[in-house]
Design a protein around this motif. Structure first.
Motif, PDB file in Angstrom:
ATOM      1  N   ILE A   1       5.072   8.357  -0.077  1.00  0.00           N
ATOM      2  CA  ILE A   1       5.866   9.087  -1.064  1.00  0.00           C
ATOM      3  C   ILE A   1       5.447  10.538  -1.000  1.00  0.00           C
ATOM      4  O   ILE A   1       4.254  10.850  -0.975  1.00  0.00           O
ATOM      5  CB  ILE A   1       5.610   8.518  -2.475  1.00  0.00           C
ATOM      6  CG1 ILE A   1       6.241   7.136  -2.581  1.00  0.00           C
ATOM      7  CG2 ILE A   1       6.154   9.450  -3.547  1.00  0.00           C
ATOM      8  CD1 ILE A   1       5.942   6.443  -3.879  1.00  0.00           C
ATOM      9  N   PHE A   2       6.430  11.427  -0.953  1.00  0.00           N
ATOM     10  CA  PHE A   2       6.112  12.848  -0.942  1.00  0.00           C
ATOM     11  C   PHE A   2       6.539  13.468  -2.265  1.00  0.00           C
ATOM     12  O   PHE A   2       7.674  13.292  -2.705  1.00  0.00           O
ATOM     13  CB  PHE A   2       6.816  13.557   0.223  1.00  0.00           C
ATOM     14  CG  PHE A   2       6.598  15.044   0.221  1.00  0.00           C
ATOM     15  CD1 PHE A   2       5.340  15.578   0.467  1.00  0.00           C
ATOM     16  CD2 PHE A   2       7.650  15.920  -0.071  1.00  0.00           C
ATOM     17  CE1 PHE A   2       5.131  16.944   0.443  1.00  0.00           C
ATOM     18  CE2 PHE A   2       7.439  17.293  -0.100  1.00  0.00           C
ATOM     19  CZ  PHE A   2       6.176  17.804   0.157  1.00  0.00           C
ATOM     20  N   MET A   3       5.591  14.154  -2.904  1.00  0.00           N
ATOM     21  CA  MET A   3       5.879  14.793  -4.199  1.00  0.00           C
ATOM     22  C   MET A   3       5.736  16.295  -4.104  1.00  0.00           C
ATOM     23  O   MET A   3       4.894  16.808  -3.376  1.00  0.00           O
ATOM     24  CB  MET A   3       4.915  14.279  -5.285  1.00  0.00           C
ATOM     25  CG  MET A   3       5.213  12.882  -5.753  1.00  0.00           C
ATOM     26  SD  MET A   3       4.089  12.385  -7.086  1.00  0.00           S
ATOM     27  CE  MET A   3       4.679  13.438  -8.423  1.00  0.00           C
TER      28      MET A   3
ATOM     29  N   GLN B   1      10.785   9.162  -0.133  1.00  0.00           N
ATOM     30  CA  GLN B   1       9.999   7.942   0.082  1.00  0.00           C
ATOM     31  C   GLN B   1      10.452   7.340   1.393  1.00  0.00           C
ATOM     32  O   GLN B   1      11.645   7.235   1.647  1.00  0.00           O
ATOM     33  CB  GLN B   1      10.265   6.883  -0.995  1.00  0.00           C
ATOM     34  CG  GLN B   1      10.160   7.333  -2.396  1.00  0.00           C
ATOM     35  CD  GLN B   1      10.038   6.121  -3.324  1.00  0.00           C
ATOM     36  OE1 GLN B   1       9.442   5.117  -2.975  1.00  0.00           O
ATOM     37  NE2 GLN B   1      10.629   6.238  -4.503  1.00  0.00           N
ATOM     38  N   ASN B   2       9.470   6.905   2.197  1.00  0.00           N
ATOM     39  CA  ASN B   2       9.869   6.334   3.474  1.00  0.00           C
ATOM     40  C   ASN B   2       8.740   5.498   4.060  1.00  0.00           C
ATOM     41  O   ASN B   2       7.613   5.543   3.567  1.00  0.00           O
ATOM     42  CB  ASN B   2      10.235   7.457   4.455  1.00  0.00           C
ATOM     43  CG  ASN B   2      11.672   7.307   4.922  1.00  0.00           C
ATOM     44  OD1 ASN B   2      12.120   6.194   5.190  1.00  0.00           O
ATOM     45  ND2 ASN B   2      12.381   8.415   5.016  1.00  0.00           N
TER      46      ASN B   2
ATOM     47  N   VAL C   1       0.857  -1.181   0.000  1.00  0.00           N
ATOM     48  CA  VAL C   1       0.000   0.000   0.000  1.00  0.00           C
ATOM     49  C   VAL C   1       0.894   1.232   0.000  1.00  0.00           C
ATOM     50  O   VAL C   1       1.638   1.479   0.956  1.00  0.00           O
ATOM     51  CB  VAL C   1      -0.932   0.030   1.231  1.00  0.00           C
ATOM     52  CG1 VAL C   1      -1.748   1.325   1.242  1.00  0.00           C
ATOM     53  CG2 VAL C   1      -1.842  -1.184   1.236  1.00  0.00           C
ATOM     54  N   VAL C   2       0.860   1.963  -1.096  1.00  0.00           N
ATOM     55  CA  VAL C   2       1.698   3.153  -1.238  1.00  0.00           C
ATOM     56  C   VAL C   2       0.785   4.380  -1.196  1.00  0.00           C
ATOM     57  O   VAL C   2      -0.192   4.458  -1.929  1.00  0.00           O
ATOM     58  CB  VAL C   2       2.470   3.118  -2.580  1.00  0.00           C
ATOM     59  CG1 VAL C   2       3.237   4.410  -2.790  1.00  0.00           C
ATOM     60  CG2 VAL C   2       3.385   1.915  -2.629  1.00  0.00           C
ATOM     61  N   VAL C   3       1.109   5.311  -0.313  1.00  0.00           N
ATOM     62  CA  VAL C   3       0.339   6.546  -0.247  1.00  0.00           C
ATOM     63  C   VAL C   3       1.203   7.680  -0.787  1.00  0.00           C
ATOM     64  O   VAL C   3       2.367   7.812  -0.423  1.00  0.00           O
ATOM     65  CB  VAL C   3      -0.116   6.845   1.193  1.00  0.00           C
ATOM     66  CG1 VAL C   3      -0.684   8.260   1.296  1.00  0.00           C
ATOM     67  CG2 VAL C   3      -1.164   5.833   1.640  1.00  0.00           C
ATOM     68  N   ILE C   4       0.618   8.460  -1.691  1.00  0.00           N
ATOM     69  CA  ILE C   4       1.342   9.596  -2.263  1.00  0.00           C
ATOM     70  C   ILE C   4       0.773  10.880  -1.681  1.00  0.00           C
ATOM     71  O   ILE C   4      -0.420  11.153  -1.796  1.00  0.00           O
ATOM     72  CB  ILE C   4       1.228   9.619  -3.801  1.00  0.00           C
ATOM     73  CG1 ILE C   4       1.701   8.286  -4.385  1.00  0.00           C
ATOM     74  CG2 ILE C   4       2.036  10.773  -4.378  1.00  0.00           C
ATOM     75  CD1 ILE C   4       1.581   8.200  -5.900  1.00  0.00           C
ATOM     76  N   LEU C   5       1.639  11.656  -1.038  1.00  0.00           N
ATOM     77  CA  LEU C   5       1.235  12.935  -0.455  1.00  0.00           C
ATOM     78  C   LEU C   5       1.923  14.067  -1.206  1.00  0.00           C
ATOM     79  O   LEU C   5       2.891  13.844  -1.932  1.00  0.00           O
ATOM     80  CB  LEU C   5       1.646  12.992   1.021  1.00  0.00           C
ATOM     81  CG  LEU C   5       1.109  11.910   1.968  1.00  0.00           C
ATOM     82  CD1 LEU C   5       1.739  12.089   3.346  1.00  0.00           C
ATOM     83  CD2 LEU C   5      -0.403  11.998   2.059  1.00  0.00           C
ATOM     84  N   GLY C   6       1.409  15.265  -0.990  1.00  0.00           N
ATOM     85  CA  GLY C   6       2.054  16.427  -1.601  1.00  0.00           C
ATOM     86  C   GLY C   6       1.048  17.540  -1.767  1.00  0.00           C
ATOM     87  O   GLY C   6      -0.154  17.292  -1.766  1.00  0.00           O
TER      88      GLY C   6
END
Lengths: 244, 225
Positions: free
Chosen positions: A209-211, A219-220, A32-37
């Motif tokens: 993941i932070f964009m 990524q962490n 499960v990958v969450v992308i924030l930004g």
């Protein structure tokens, strides 16, 4: 086993404007990958490139080791990549049950009866079983989004992309949708989630993941990401959010 | 009394009635054939206009613009009186049906296009994201929604086609108007013309009413649902 999604050196341009800059990203089975930004950072654009709702100009995206590009194989790839939209995009002229059963009947060529039985099971799973014969316009936003999740799952994709699934919802309905997503994550569904829900990221994500400005900044694991962010821009972003 | 004898002469009317009913039949058949051809052709044309390769798209646009600009009567006369010079000799029914449906195609195509373009992009994306192809997306997702939107303008267009069938009397088509004018000449009395006008009204007034009924229902549905 190769990753479900591989993104390699991918860039996207709108004319002269570069929306995504040299994106590298793998998503493993069950992850499960969450992308924030911040808004405008390209997170939605990124996941919309993965099923080619948006074209990309450089680099490669592969799903199940097949390059994502226009052509005969695209429909097959899209069957493997489900998507849940910010605005649900349910088919308003079809009942809830028909919404969920349509693509399995037309694309997977399931017999109508089997597809409907499976659709009913999936609706039960997202707590919408009792509403199977209603039309989308008769449902609340949260209910519509749960139906949309069931509709996506009906294709049994290898991975589901969530494009800000709770951003169009009234606050009191966010919880019910996040609960459904959390259950999915627990049952081992591979997910890529673009969201502003920090609690969800912290609790459910395997990786955050932070964009920003079309780039992946950091990524962490969620724990490290929220407690000890490496990059100054991540810290600034978290500061801004947590102080709201 | 004189007025009644002139415009509503029962004897003249009953004499002319059999021929006029036959004419009405011809009018209805011509109208229905042209409407059906116009709808089918219009849908195909709208698809070409929206989704085909650029040259075809451009051609379809030219077709639509030209056919919407040319007066129907002029087109009909061209088809019936000019085409024989290149060896294409159509019966008056075929000529009228061709002219009516060629023009109706152009109008229907624009109506279908506006309906399809009114469907939010998210609907196309949802279908695409599930691996649905062009044909399935159109049949199951887009067109059912577009049909609902275009029903009132499309019904209006069909009414126009039905009305325009009267132009076919120019190319010796034995339709309702032609039969009525002949009966009028024969009896030296305008009653058949009045009768024909009433028949046209009986045929089309319910359709016109239906359009406003659909429009009312659609507005009610939008606010209610």
């Amino acid at each position: 086993m190769s990753p479900v999604i591989e993104v390699e050196g991918m860039s996207k341009f709108y004319g002269a404007f570069q929306a995504l800059d040299n994106i590298n990203l793998n998503v493993e089975q069950g992850e499960v990958v969450v992308i924030l930004g911040p808004s405008g950072s390209g997170k939605s654009t990124l996941i919309r490139c993965i099923n080619l709702l948006e074209d990309y100009q450089q680099g490669d995206i592969r799903v199940s080791s097949q390059r994502v590009e226009h052509g005969k194989r695209l429909a097959g790839i899209r069957c493997e990549v489900g998507m849940v939209f910010q605005n649900f995009n349910l088919y308003p002229h079809l009942t809830v049950l028909a919404n969920v059963a349509l693509a399995p009947i037309r694309v997977r060529r399931l017999p109508r009866h089997d597809a409907q039985a499976r659709a009913q099971q999936l609706l039960d799973k997202v707590g919408m079983g009792a509403h199977a014969h209603k039309y989308p316009s008769q449902l609340s936003g949260g209910q519509q989004q749960r139906v949309a999740i069931a509709r996506t799952m009906a294709m049994e994709p290898r991975v589901i992309l969530f494009d800000e699934p709770t951003s169009a919802l009234d606050p009191e309905m966010v919880g019910e949708v996040l609960d459904v997503m959390q259950n999915l994550a627990r049952s081992g569904v591979t997910m890529v989630v673009v969201t502003h829900e920090m609690g969800f990221a912290r609790k459910v994500a395997d990786r955050v993941i932070f964009m920003e400005s079309g780039r992946i900044i950091e990524q962490n694991t969620p724990h490290t990401f929220f407690t000890a962010p490496q990059e100054a821009r991540t810290r600034a972003f978290l500061q801004a959010i947590l102080h709201h | 009394m004189d007025l009644l004898q002139t415009f509503f002469n029962w004897g003249v009317f009953t004499d002319a009635l059999p021929l006029m009913l036959r004419g009405l039949g011809v009018t209805v058949v011509l109208g229905v054939v042209s409407i059906v051809l116009g709808l089918v052709g219009g849908l195909l044309l709208a698809m070409v206009r929206l989704y085909a390769f650029a040259p075809l798209r451009w051609l379809s646009r030219v077709y639509i613009d030209v056919l919407r600009s040319i007066p129907l009567l002029v087109l009909l006369v061209l088809i019936y009186y000019a085409l024989p010079f290149v060896g294409i000799r159509l019966s008056s029914f075929a000529a009228a049906a061709a002219a009516l449906s060629l023009v109706s195609c152009a109008y229907s195509a624009e109506i279908f296009r506006s309906g399809i373009e009114a469907i939010p992009r998210g609907q196309f994306e949802a279908a695409a994201s599930q691996g649905m192809g062009f044909f399935n997306t159109m049949r199951d997702v887009i067109l059912p929604q577009a049909m609902r939107i275009v029903l009132p303008p499309m019904t209006s267009n069909c009414i126009n086609v039905m009305k325009d069938t009267a132009l076919a009397s120019v190319v010796a088509m034995p339709d309702l108007l032609k039969q009525a004018t002949q009966a009028q000449a024969l009896a030296a009395n305008p009653t058949p013309l009045v009768g024909a006008a009433v028949m046209y009204l009986l045929l089309l007034l319910p359709l016109v009413q239906m359009v406003s009924w659909i429009e009312r229902r659609n507005t009610a549905g939008r606010t209610g649902a």
